[in-house]
Structures are given as C-alpha cells and as structure tokens.
Design an enzyme around this catalytic site. Structure first.
Site, mmCIF file in Angstrom:
data_model
loop_
_atom_site.group_PDB
_atom_site.id
_atom_site.type_symbol
_atom_site.label_atom_id
_atom_site.label_comp_id
_atom_site.label_asym_id
_atom_site.label_seq_id
_atom_site.Cartn_x
_atom_site.Cartn_y
_atom_site.Cartn_z
ATOM 1 N N LYS A 89 -3.605 -53.014 19.265
ATOM 2 C CA LYS A 89 -2.676 -51.954 18.837
ATOM 3 C C LYS A 89 -2.485 -50.946 19.974
ATOM 4 O O LYS A 89 -3.428 -50.269 20.375
ATOM 5 C CB LYS A 89 -3.241 -51.254 17.588
ATOM 6 N N ASP A 125 0.174 -41.342 17.763
ATOM 7 C CA ASP A 125 0.457 -41.511 16.335
ATOM 8 C C ASP A 125 0.524 -40.150 15.643
ATOM 9 O O ASP A 125 -0.491 -39.592 15.238
ATOM 10 C CB ASP A 125 -0.636 -42.378 15.695
ATOM 11 N N LYS A 171 1.124 -36.417 10.053
ATOM 12 C CA LYS A 171 -0.304 -36.102 9.943
ATOM 13 C C LYS A 171 -0.501 -34.587 9.961
ATOM 14 O O LYS A 171 0.306 -33.869 10.545
ATOM 15 C CB LYS A 171 -1.056 -36.694 11.144
ATOM 16 N N ASP A 219 -4.838 -43.702 19.859
ATOM 17 C CA ASP A 219 -4.434 -44.758 18.930
ATOM 18 C C ASP A 219 -3.990 -46.034 19.655
ATOM 19 O O ASP A 219 -3.622 -47.013 19.022
ATOM 20 C CB ASP A 219 -3.337 -44.237 17.995
ATOM 21 N N ASP A 264 2.737 -43.531 8.161
ATOM 22 C CA ASP A 264 1.530 -43.379 8.980
ATOM 23 C C ASP A 264 0.685 -44.660 8.989
ATOM 24 O O ASP A 264 -0.247 -44.793 9.782
ATOM 25 C CB ASP A 264 0.710 -42.188 8.453
ATOM 26 N N GLU A 291 1.282 -47.372 10.328
ATOM 27 C CA GLU A 291 2.196 -48.043 11.267
ATOM 28 C C GLU A 291 1.523 -49.119 12.102
ATOM 29 O O GLU A 291 2.183 -50.019 12.599
ATOM 30 C CB GLU A 291 2.840 -46.997 12.190
ATOM 31 N N ARG A 334 -0.400 -51.566 11.278
ATOM 32 C CA ARG A 334 -0.225 -52.895 10.686
ATOM 33 C C ARG A 334 1.199 -53.407 10.885
ATOM 34 O O ARG A 334 1.436 -54.608 10.972
ATOM 35 C CB ARG A 334 -0.635 -52.853 9.204
#
Ligand code: BES
Ligand code: ZN
Ligand code: ZN
Length: 509
Positions: A273, A278, A285, A296, A355, A357, A359
């Site tokens: 990833k 993020d 967030k 991230d 959020d 995201e 996946r």
C-alpha cells in the site's frame, strides 16, 4: 557512519574504542564466559564481577578509559545474559546497543568484536548477519530535512567526523564474510524503506515515490515500470483510480521486476500500500495525529526496500512487486460515501467510508499481481487502526487461509527476528463485506474485527488457486523503537522488509 567488516585480530587494533560481548554461563551465579576477551582484560571483568558492578546481564555495560599514556582507548563490555537464552535476534539487538553506545561516546574510530556473540547453538554466519543488520539498522538517522540551508562543504566536514567502525570476528571464512555482507545489504534495504516512510507527504508524493524507486534501482538488475493516471485508467483499475481523484497529485502504479532464475520459473509477488498521505478523503480523519498518515505508504516502502535488497543480494528467484501509490484527499472529485466503483476484476464496490481506501487501491494491485500466476503473493499495508488495537506495536498481524504459506511466513519471521502473529479470517468476515447495492462494501456491516474484515475484503481480489498472505503493518511500521534497540525511537521502522527478503531467500525456484 563508515562501516567495514573485517577479520579481526583481537590485539592489534588501533581504534579509539573497543567493544566486547560477555555472556553468562547460566541463569544463576555460575559466572561469565570470558574466553573471547584478551587475557589482560579478563581480570578487569572478573574484578567487576567480584564488586558486583557487572555480571554480564542482558543489556548491562561495563565501560572504562585506559590512561592516556597507555593509548587512551575506551573499552566497553556489553552483557548478553544467559548463554542458553541467546538468539540471533539478541545478537542483532546487542550489536545495535554497541553501536549506540559508541555514537554516544562521540568516538571517531571503533571496533566491535562479534566473536563473543557466537554462543548457544548459533552459527558464526547467522550471528555475523544479525550483527551487521543490528549495526546498520542502528546507524539510521533521518536528517535529510535538517540544516538544509548549510553549505555543502560544511556538511561534508561533519560527515568526515563520523564514526569509522569495524565489525568483525576471528573467522575469515567465505561463508561468514558473505553473511556480514548480506546483513549489511538487508540493513541498508530496511533503512531505505524507513527513509521513504519518514519523508513527509509533500516531499514523498506518488510521483516522487516512483522517481525515488527508479533512482534506487539504478545499477541493479531491477526493471522498474511506472504507470501514470491515464494508463491506470486504461488498465481498468477503477477502484485504485477513484481514491486518487480527491487529490491534485496524480497516482502512480509502480512495478519492479527482478529475474534471478530461469524465465520458466514462476515469480513470487509482493504488493504494498503506497498511500503517500491519508487524510481520509470526504470521511475526513480528525486532526489530532493526522500528520502520522504520511506513514500510510510504509507497506509500499517495505515492498520497494525488499526488492532493492533482493536485487543486491543477487537471489536466484524471480520476483515482481506492485505498489499502487496515491494520496487520499477530500478534493472536489473525491469519492463520496455511497459511490460505487468497479475494480479491474469486474467486482463492484460501494465506498461507504472513503477512509477505508487502502483496500480499494490494493484490490486492483492484487488483481493485477494474480494475473502473473505467481507462486504466492504477500502484501504489506498500514491497513487498519483495528490492527493497532489488536496487536499494538509488538507483532505484525498476518492473514492467510493457506497453512503452507503460513508456515513459510512463520519460518521466515523466525529467521529474520521479526514478530508476526497469524490472525483468523473466516467466511463470516467475508459475509460482513457484502454490498447492498454492489458486490462488495468497503465497510463491514458489523462492528469489531476490523482488520479481519479488511483482510476478507482483499481476498476477493486473489483467486483461490493463488496462495496469498496479507500483512497489516499498521502497528509496527513506525514508532516501535521503545521495544527494539535497532529501531529509531520515533519514525519509520521498515517492518516486514527482513521477513519478506527472507521469504525470497528461502524460496527454491
Ligand atoms: N491508514 C488507515 C489505517 C491506520 C490507522 C493505520 C491508524 C495506522 C494507524 C486506513 O486507511 C484507515 O483509515 N482505515 C480505517 C478503516 C475503517 C474506516 C473501516 C480505520 O482503521 O479506521
Ligand atoms: Zn484511510
Ligand atoms: Zn490508509
């Protein structure tokens, strides 16, 4: 740090500082094992034992400075604890402690004698590799963005003052020498991963991440291919693409290919990833701690570091890595809760929380990786806060429905000294990820087990015949330095790089 590995003669070093390791013969008062220490120094250690100031306990130190007239050396003994409990991972930590001790001394030249680390059932080569890893990892210091205004000449001058360190043991066999070199390569690959992670979002966006990957691969056998937004769209990676739309920074799909075996041999695949920042997207967030979301992309960085390591080690395997890289921002074209996107494998996904995201971007990367018909796929991702709740910063949780893969993972982690823990993923977790208006939802329909439901979601993008393991590094990718001496106190750790490299080393093509 300038760092050399040598076949060390115990008596003739001209270095300013010397470090020796001392283990305990047993858990009680059976004394210390001193046979790796020069005779004249043994007496000093024994005296210290008599005075009860040093018994060789784990992580204890005894240090002194010889009179100027005698050469002015500083000599340090580092305790290893009971011989029977000693492991290569402890050698890694003890070597890191030695390095830290020396850098605090501000000494300019030093020798670490690794012979004392070869105790219990450990072999010279395993200890040599662990010691080189420990020292290399401990030397990492993220200072790229400090004193940037300073002149180059001044920076050069302070570099020249850096510690000149020799690490070695009496054994000059090729196997031991190679192990020292391997440890250094693995340590450096991990440090590169850390550096990518520590760079802030504005200086490590998807394009920069791709450029740095290309730069790092120069001079190796790695072939790096980078797809831009138009190509990502053309390749039907609609799920990945959708995450990038809320940002001005365009996404990149980074691929790294290494051919170390015959073309007929199936590749192993890594996916990471690469979320360079993020913010959560429209499901924004909270501000407290949001700066940490520059990390991230640590899963992607681990995969990139793994590939650099594999190439430099010259492993005899075929490996391909994939890193979808993007920001997750709340711009005007961002995913909205309820939007439905379509992944490369045709499945439709309701984006019920923007959020979640990670996946979404991994869905397309995993689909693409599976198309290469690999031996297995391993992914690494800072995927869920739930993983941090479950295992903290101690273990990396991993998910697989394949017991053979689980065994490989556990063996590699044991060898590399990283802590992993197999987590459960079952049909119920799959059921929780079904969509109401689309095939899948990116948000589980019931509460709890957030890292397992995320793992279940990902499994929809890897066909059953492809062995697969997912690693959620959310808890271990940064700020785990309170536990391990070779990790920085704060900042990226490079977690899972060592295990991933080990899995490639263990693979017989
Ligand atoms: N990158 C985060 C996960 C994360 C959080 C990693 C904290 C490390 C520390 C991920 O994209 C995320 O936000 N996940 C959500 C998913 C949820 C909305 C289903 C989470 O874990 O809260
Ligand atoms: Zn998120
Ligand atoms: Zn994320």
């Amino acid at each position: 740090m300038q760092f050399q590995i040598q076949n060390l003669n115990k008596t003739n070093s001209k270095a300013q500082s010397l470090v020796y390791f001392v283990s305990q013969k047993g858990t009680g008062d059976q004394g210390m094992k001193l046979n790796n220490i020069p005779k004249d120094l043994q007496k000093i250690v024994k005296d210290a034992e008599k005075d009860e100031v040093f018994k060789g306990e784990w992580s204890s130190t005894l240090s002194f400075r010889v009179m100027e007239s005698q050469g002015g050396k500083s000599i340090t003994f580092i305790g290893l604890g009971p011989e029977k409990e000693f492991t290569a991972e402890k050698a890694r930590q003890a070597s890191a402690n030695a390095y830290k001790y020396l850098s605090a001394l501000k000494t300019q030249s030093a020798v670490i004698f690794a012979d004392g680390l070869v105790i219990n059932k450990n072999k010279n080569a395993d200890i040599a590799r662990a010691a080189a890893e420990g020292v290399t990892l401990a030397s990492y210091n993220f200072d790229t963005l400090k004193n940037m205004g300073e002149k180059k000449s001044k920076k050069k001058a302070s570099k020249a003052k850096e510690l000149n360190l020799e690490l070695g043991m009496g054994d000059s066999s090729t196997a031991t020498k190679k192990a020292f070199e391997q440890g250094t390569i693995i340590g450096e690959a991990t440090n590169f991963t850390r550096w990518l992670g520590d760079m802030p979002g504005n200086r490590m966006n998807p394009k920069i991440l791709a450029d740095e990957t290309v730069k790092a691969a120069k001079g190796t056998k790695l072939k790096v291919t980078v797809w831009d937004k138009a190509r990502i769209k053309k390749e039907n990676m609609g799920s990945f693409l959708s995450v990038s739309l809320g940002s001005d920074a365009e996404p990149r799909f980074i691929m790294m290919e290494y051919k170390g075996a015959a073309a007929s041999k199936k590749p192993i695949c890594y996916v990471g990833k690469g979320l360079t920042f993020d913010a959560g997207g429209i499901s924004l967030k909270p501000s407290a701690g949001m700066e940490e979301m520059k990390y991230d992309m640590c899963g992607g960085a681990s995969v990139i570091g793994t590939m650099i390591g594999i190439a430099k080690l010259g492993l005899k395997v075929n490996v391909i890595a994939f890193v979808p890289a993007t920001e997750n921002m709340p711009g005007p074209s961002a995913n909205k809760p309820g939007d439905v996107v379509q992944a490369r494998n045709g499945k439709t996904i309701e984006v019920n929380n923007t959020d979640a995201e990670g996946r979404l971007i991994l869905a397309d990367a995993l689909t693409y990786a599976a198309e290469k018909k690999p031996v297995w796929i391993c992914d690494a991702a800072t995927l869920t806060g739930a993983m941090v709740v479950a295992l903290g910063n101690i273990h990396t949780g991993f998910y697989t429905s394949d017991d053979a893969v689980a065994k490989k993972v556990e063996k590699a982690a044991e060898e590399s000294g990283e802590r992993v823990w197999r987590m459960p993923v079952v049909q119920d977790h799959q059921d929780d990820m079904k969509g109401t208006y689309a095939d899948l939802s990116n948000l589980a329909s019931s509460r709890g087990a957030g890292s397992a439901t995320a793992a279940a979601f990902l499994k929809n993008f890897v066909p059953d015949e492809v062995p697969y393991a997912h690693f959620d590094v959310a808890g271990t990718a940064w700020n785990a330095g309170n536990r391990l001496s070779y990790n920085p106190k704060k900042g990226a750790t490079g977690s899972i790089v060592r295990t991933f490299i080990q899995m490639a080393m263990d693979h017989k093509a």
